[in-house]
Scaffold this active site. Structure first.
Site, PDB file in Angstrom:
ATOM      1  N   HIS A   1       0.799  -1.231   0.000  1.00  0.00           N
ATOM      2  CA  HIS A   1       0.000   0.000   0.000  1.00  0.00           C
ATOM      3  C   HIS A   1       0.829   1.277   0.000  1.00  0.00           C
ATOM      4  O   HIS A   1       0.259   2.362   0.165  1.00  0.00           O
ATOM      5  CB  HIS A   1      -0.920   0.043   1.210  1.00  0.00           C
ATOM      6  CG  HIS A   1      -2.000  -0.988   1.206  1.00  0.00           C
ATOM      7  ND1 HIS A   1      -3.252  -0.770   0.667  1.00  0.00           N
ATOM      8  CD2 HIS A   1      -2.017  -2.260   1.663  1.00  0.00           C
ATOM      9  CE1 HIS A   1      -3.985  -1.859   0.811  1.00  0.00           C
ATOM     10  NE2 HIS A   1      -3.254  -2.777   1.414  1.00  0.00           N
TER      11      HIS A   1
ATOM     12  N   LYS B   1      -8.362  13.952   4.411  1.00  0.00           N
ATOM     13  CA  LYS B   1      -7.456  12.803   4.385  1.00  0.00           C
ATOM     14  C   LYS B   1      -6.451  12.990   5.514  1.00  0.00           C
ATOM     15  O   LYS B   1      -6.394  14.077   6.106  1.00  0.00           O
ATOM     16  CB  LYS B   1      -6.734  12.704   3.043  1.00  0.00           C
ATOM     17  CG  LYS B   1      -6.087  14.032   2.603  1.00  0.00           C
ATOM     18  CD  LYS B   1      -5.514  13.978   1.208  1.00  0.00           C
ATOM     19  CE  LYS B   1      -6.539  14.019   0.101  1.00  0.00           C
ATOM     20  NZ  LYS B   1      -6.574  12.820  -0.716  1.00  0.00           N
ATOM     21  N   ARG B   2      -5.651  11.959   5.806  1.00  0.00           N
ATOM     22  CA  ARG B   2      -4.615  12.112   6.836  1.00  0.00           C
ATOM     23  C   ARG B   2      -3.738  13.322   6.492  1.00  0.00           C
ATOM     24  O   ARG B   2      -3.562  13.654   5.318  1.00  0.00           O
ATOM     25  CB  ARG B   2      -3.719  10.866   6.885  1.00  0.00           C
ATOM     26  CG  ARG B   2      -4.372   9.651   7.486  1.00  0.00           C
ATOM     27  CD  ARG B   2      -3.471   8.446   7.374  1.00  0.00           C
ATOM     28  NE  ARG B   2      -3.253   8.077   5.994  1.00  0.00           N
ATOM     29  CZ  ARG B   2      -2.167   7.459   5.532  1.00  0.00           C
ATOM     30  NH1 ARG B   2      -1.175   7.163   6.350  1.00  0.00           N
ATOM     31  NH2 ARG B   2      -2.052   7.151   4.268  1.00  0.00           N
TER      32      ARG B   2
ATOM     33  N   LYS C   1       0.758  14.554   0.888  1.00  0.00           N
ATOM     34  CA  LYS C   1      -0.600  14.861   0.437  1.00  0.00           C
ATOM     35  C   LYS C   1      -0.779  16.363   0.186  1.00  0.00           C
ATOM     36  O   LYS C   1      -1.744  16.791  -0.412  1.00  0.00           O
ATOM     37  CB  LYS C   1      -1.611  14.359   1.458  1.00  0.00           C
ATOM     38  CG  LYS C   1      -1.615  12.827   1.587  1.00  0.00           C
ATOM     39  CD  LYS C   1      -2.562  12.357   2.660  1.00  0.00           C
ATOM     40  CE  LYS C   1      -2.518  10.859   2.904  1.00  0.00           C
ATOM     41  NZ  LYS C   1      -3.297  10.080   1.924  1.00  0.00           N
TER      42      LYS C   1
ATOM     43  N   THR D   1      -8.529   6.661  -1.961  1.00  0.00           N
ATOM     44  CA  THR D   1      -9.881   6.126  -2.109  1.00  0.00           C
ATOM     45  C   THR D   1     -10.899   7.246  -1.854  1.00  0.00           C
ATOM     46  O   THR D   1     -12.026   7.176  -2.354  1.00  0.00           O
ATOM     47  CB  THR D   1     -10.145   4.958  -1.125  1.00  0.00           C
ATOM     48  OG1 THR D   1      -9.613   5.315   0.148  1.00  0.00           O
ATOM     49  CG2 THR D   1      -9.482   3.684  -1.615  1.00  0.00           C
TER      50      THR D   1
ATOM     51  N   LYS E   1     -14.610   8.285  -3.681  1.00  0.00           N
ATOM     52  CA  LYS E   1     -15.864   8.593  -2.972  1.00  0.00           C
ATOM     53  C   LYS E   1     -16.389   9.961  -3.395  1.00  0.00           C
ATOM     54  O   LYS E   1     -17.591  10.144  -3.621  1.00  0.00           O
ATOM     55  CB  LYS E   1     -15.626   8.595  -1.453  1.00  0.00           C
ATOM     56  CG  LYS E   1     -15.243   7.231  -0.910  1.00  0.00           C
ATOM     57  CD  LYS E   1     -14.636   7.292   0.495  1.00  0.00           C
ATOM     58  CE  LYS E   1     -13.928   5.979   0.791  1.00  0.00           C
ATOM     59  NZ  LYS E   1     -13.008   6.056   1.931  1.00  0.00           N
TER      60      LYS E   1
HETATM   61  C1  NBG Z   1      -2.537   3.786   1.911  1.00  0.00           C
HETATM   62  C2  NBG Z   1      -2.148   4.677   0.732  1.00  0.00           C
HETATM   63  C3  NBG Z   1      -3.387   5.133  -0.024  1.00  0.00           C
HETATM   64  C4  NBG Z   1      -4.233   3.935  -0.387  1.00  0.00           C
HETATM   65  C5  NBG Z   1      -4.536   3.128   0.855  1.00  0.00           C
HETATM   66  C6  NBG Z   1      -5.320   1.872   0.546  1.00  0.00           C
HETATM   67  C7  NBG Z   1      -1.054   3.081   3.741  1.00  0.00           C
HETATM   68  C8  NBG Z   1       0.207   2.415   4.119  1.00  0.00           C
HETATM   69  N1  NBG Z   1      -1.312   3.219   2.442  1.00  0.00           N
HETATM   70  O1  NBG Z   1      -3.001   5.806  -1.183  1.00  0.00           O
HETATM   71  O2  NBG Z   1      -1.423   5.779   1.202  1.00  0.00           O
HETATM   72  O3  NBG Z   1      -5.425   4.332  -0.991  1.00  0.00           O
HETATM   73  O4  NBG Z   1      -3.343   2.712   1.475  1.00  0.00           O
HETATM   74  O5  NBG Z   1      -4.675   1.104  -0.412  1.00  0.00           O
HETATM   75  O6  NBG Z   1      -1.820   3.460   4.608  1.00  0.00           O
END
Ligand code: NBG
Length: 846
Positions: free
Chosen positions: A388, A579-580, A585, A687, A691
């Site tokens: 991920h 988002k985080r 980002k 994701t 959405k």
């Molecule tokens: C996160 C990515 C996102 C991705 C999500 C689900 C981690 C390690 N990775 O871009 O930063 O959408 O995983 O795949 O949290």
């Protein structure tokens, strides 16, 4: 026990009674209620009385919520038992999804929608004088995850059940989920999230499946009865894993899978022995340790490695889960180790559960006495791994001495696997030590560590990235040698989101409108939204679509007012970044643009722009100082902008506190513009982008992660793409990226950066956090190329402004976004996993 009538699947959006009945309901004239509503009402009143000890007069809102959730859970248990029977008697192949994180949010509405009982429940509660909205608002978010990775796991569980795939999710029953965020003078303050303190009615306790887990100790060499040399793991400490099950109901189907979450407990004998030896304090301390393991979720954005507890958590969780999988396999007398890999498949959600590979090997070697080759053969036929992230700091590495202390036997097995790997490598590239160095499971040089990502690649039969671009970079940049060593092992499965939560439940107005045009089945067949294209140019449809958006914006405006005390107009463009909080980002890129607009407005009160509301929501990992400085900076700028009469209502900035799933569900339906502005190559997929597009927001974004595929689907004319591509960034870096060049040549950029870096927005505050943000972009070298993309970003924002002025054009674009993102349903993703990786068949439950 209350009577449970057979549930019928109510078509989506049927909120009104679907049948009349003459049967008696306890609290209302029965004839007005459907049989489903009557049955629900009986259950609710039963639990109100016998579980909560209340009657409908004395019940508090929380009593109503727990009684209601328990009534819903009954319906899921019925189906769960049936599902279990079908799966067991069919001896079906199952997938086990191992994830350290599940970001579930609230379950009430989704469970009801999936059961087809949403309308009946609204009816049942209103008839009892209760508002469904009020009752459901009592539910605490289940926040057992940090961000996208955990939310993806939750979406995938929904799709697995919906698609009738036999699956079990495994995770940790954290007592404290992701922290609750509050702003104090614009600073993030973290509070513990004790989500279960008032009970968790969806859960079922399963003490009979408690598992022992061994830790620490040492290894000694012994000879077995055949005179063969083996290792024995001795002097270990044992803790217990205690399972809680959460039923996961499919949409419009009878399948109910489970999510099993492990809580740690101290073993009693172990406590007692210490206690009897006179060590009361010691006994309590060790008991506390046993219970500490599942206490708290680790916020994972900042490198938290070196934390023994996190490694112990990971091992605890995989050990319990594997024993449970093995127990289930052997509960069928027809099964043996011969067909283990044929019946069981384990998906590793990132490297966090990687130890499962070594634990299965250990069981096969030490407990089953299997030779290494055979044990390895079984192991590598069972696991699949999803990566991920490419961010180096997020690729887990555990120090060898720590491993040695916590899991001494596992370390020896890792060395054994590594020998095997080095032999493969030697056979493919004789004498090439460079290749061996990069492939090795052990990172040498300085402090030695175990590379968990390498372990996952070696120990799995399939490895996938989460978007086309990400998978390409994974193969080309992170694992090119592995890709050559194991041809065909790498594949892509682009992420997806469940349309049940992220459209059907969160945006009922738009859902209803869509159903009038494409029928009620779209929540199961998201590609059918393409049918909306026909109405993209229809003025009446456009008006309805945009009227719904405006209503959703009015709802969000009320939340913004309540949470932030800011008045915003639903007629403004709602520009959303949720988002985080992370440098990659680039929330600070967004902030620089806000500052540029602010400056233009104060310098020229006539500056023509569409009024905008910038909405942020984000948590920063508690140890991530720069991320917290960015939050402080946005809040500081917001306080000025929102109170400056010169901007004349054209600009508002709202940072909503405590971002979580249930808040996302309120923001997403109200967004006009979706900010997806990560440095190209850094966001594996995203994701939230999916959405927001599904709910009719247009994306402003870089060619990163799934944005690339969103552009392919919606068409380049319906998205605002800007910024350096992955290749351009590489070239820029190779040539020696210098942020000062951009600073020097762009007057506006220079002005806003210096403004931010002064103490204008944080008079007298020390430390000056906005100055720290500025410094990271200049002296700090701007690692995520914010300055390089600033001008292109501002230009793209001008295009957004122009597009929004043309109401018809904007409506058309928004409709086409909703219509064309059906690909991003998690049903499509899970279908790909099932067909291409897991080889899993659907099993219908009647
Ligand atoms: C996160 C990515 C996102 C991705 C999500 C689900 C981690 C390690 N990775 O871009 O930063 O959408 O995983 O795949 O949290």
């Amino acid at each position: 026990m209350p009577a449970v009538v057979a549930d019928r699947v109510i078509p989506p959006m049927s909120a009104s009674p679907s049948a009349k009945s003459k049967a008696k309901a306890p609290a209302a004239p029965a004839s007005r209620l459907s049989p489903e509503a009557q049955s629900l009402q009986q259950s609710i009143l039963h639990y109100l009385k016998y579980k909560m000890g209340r009657d409908s007069e004395s019940a508090t809102p929380r009593d109503w919520w727990i009684a209601t959730a328990t009534a819903v859970r009954d319906r899921m248990i019925e189906r769960g038992l049936e599902t279990y029977k079908v799966h067991r008697t069919g001896n079906v192949r199952r997938v086990y999804y191992l994830s350290l994180e599940y970001l579930i949010g609230r379950l009430m509405t989704n469970n009801l929608i999936n059961l087809g009982l949403h309308g009946a429940m609204v009816e049942a509660l209103e008839d009892l004088g209760q508002s469904f909205e009020k009752v459901r608002a009592q539910e605490e978010d289940m926040g057992l995850g940090n961000g996208g990775l955990g939310r993806l796991a939750a979406c995938y569980l929904d799709s697995l059940s919906t698609m009738d795939l036999p699956a079990v999710g495994y995770g940790i029953h954290y007592e404290f989920g992701l922290f609750r965020q509050e702003f104090v003078n614009g600073h993030q303050v973290e509070h513990p999230d004790n989500w279960i303190v008032y009970g968790a009615p969806w859960e079922l306790v399963r003490p009979e499946f408690t598992q022992p887990v061994r830790l620490f100790g040492r290894c000694e060499q012994v000879f077995d009865a055949q005179g063969n040399f083996t290792w024995r793991w001795v002097d270990t400490k044992t803790i217990l894993g205690f399972p809680y099950d959460i039923p996961v109901v499919g949409y419009g189907t009878k399948t109910v899978n489970i999510l099993r979450l492990w809580a740690s407990k101290a073993t009693e004998d172990f406590d007692l022995r210490t206690f009897n030896e006179g060590g009361y304090i010691e006994a309590v301390r060790e008991k506390a340790y046993g219970e500490t393991i599942s206490k708290v979720l680790y916020p994972n954005d900042k490198n938290e490695n070196g934390r023994e507890l996190r490694l112990v958590q990971q091992y605890f969780f995989v050990s319990c889960s594997l024993r449970d999988i093995i127990r289930r396999h052997f509960s069928n007398p027809a099964n043996s180790w011969e067909n283990f890999a044929e019946k069981q498949c384990i998906q590793l959600n990132d490297t966090h559960p990687a130890l499962a590979i070594i634990e299965l090997l250990r069981i096969l070697l030490d407990e089953q006495g299997q030779p290494f080759e055979r044990a390895w053969g079984i192991t590598t036929s069972v696991f699949a791994y999803t990566n991920h992230t490419l961010l180096p700091e997020a690729l887990e590495r555990w120090s060898v001495p720590l491993f040695q202390r916590v899991l001494p036997r596992h370390l020896l097995i890792i060395y054994q696997v590594n020998d095997h790997l080095m032999r493969l490598c030697e056979a493919k590239w004789p004498g090439d030590h460079g290749k061996k160095r990069v492939l090795s499971l052990i990172e040498e040089g300085g402090a030695k560590s175990v590379r968990m990502a390498n372990l996952c690649v070696v120990g799995s039969f399939a490895v996938n990235g989460v978007a086309e671009l990400h998978t390409r970079l994974l193969r080309a940049h992170l694992f090119p040698e592995f890709d050559a060593l194991y041809p065909g092992k790498f594949t892509n499965v682009t992420n997806g989101i469940t349309p049940r939560r992220w459209l059907r439940a969160c945006n009922p107005r738009l859902s209803a409108l869509i159903s009038t045009k494409v029928g009620g089945d779209w929540a199961r067949d998201l590609a059918s939204l393409r049918g909306l294209e026909r109405w993209a140019d229809d003025p009446a449809f456009q008006d309805e679509f945009m009227a719904i958006k405006r209503q959703n914006k009015a709802d969000l405006a009320a939340i913004i007012h309540r949470e932030c005390g800011i008045e915003v107009s639903p007629d403004a463009l709602f520009d959303v970044q949720i988002k985080r909080l992370h440098e990659y980002k680039r929330q600070h890129l967004n902030l620089l643009h806000i500052l540029a607009l602010y400056r233009r407005l104060v310098q020229d009160p006539g500056y023509a722009m569409v009024p905008r509301v910038f909405v942020f929501a984000a948590k920063a990992a508690p140890g991530y100082e720069l991320a917290k400085a960015i939050i402080r900076s946005i809040n500081a700028v917001a306080a000025h902008v929102n109170n400056d009469p010169r901007v004349n209502g054209k600009l508002k900035v709202a940072f909503l506190p405590n971002y979580r799933v249930s808040l996302a569900a309120r923001i997403i339906p109200a967004a006009d513009l979706s900010e997806q502005i990560s440095t190209a190559g850094k966001e594996a997929s995203g994701t939230g982008n999916m959405k927001l597009a599904l709910n009719g927001a247009l994306t402003i974004g870089t060619l990163d992660g799934a944005n690339v595929e969103i552009q392919e689907e919606v068409g380049p004319e319906n998205i605002f793409i800007f910024g350096h591509t992955v290749e351009e960034i590489e070239a820029l870096r190779e040539a020696g990226y210098d942020p000062h060049r951009y600073y020097a040549k762009d007057e506006e950029l220079r002005a806003v950066l210096d403004w931010l870096g002064s103490d204008y927005f944080v008079k007298g505050e020390s430390p000056n956090l906005p100055a720290m943000v500025r410094a990271s972009l200049l002296e700090g070298g701007d690692p995520f190329l914010v300055l390089a993309d600033f001008r292109a970003y501002c230009d793209a924002q001008l295009k957004v402004d122009a597009a929004y002025r043309d109401r018809r054009r904007w409506a058309r674009m928004a409709i086409l976004n909703t219509a064309r993102v059906g690909k991003f349903s998690s049903d499509r993703s899970i279908g790909e996993y099932a067909d291409r990786i897991w080889k899993l068949r659907r099993v219908h439950v009647d």
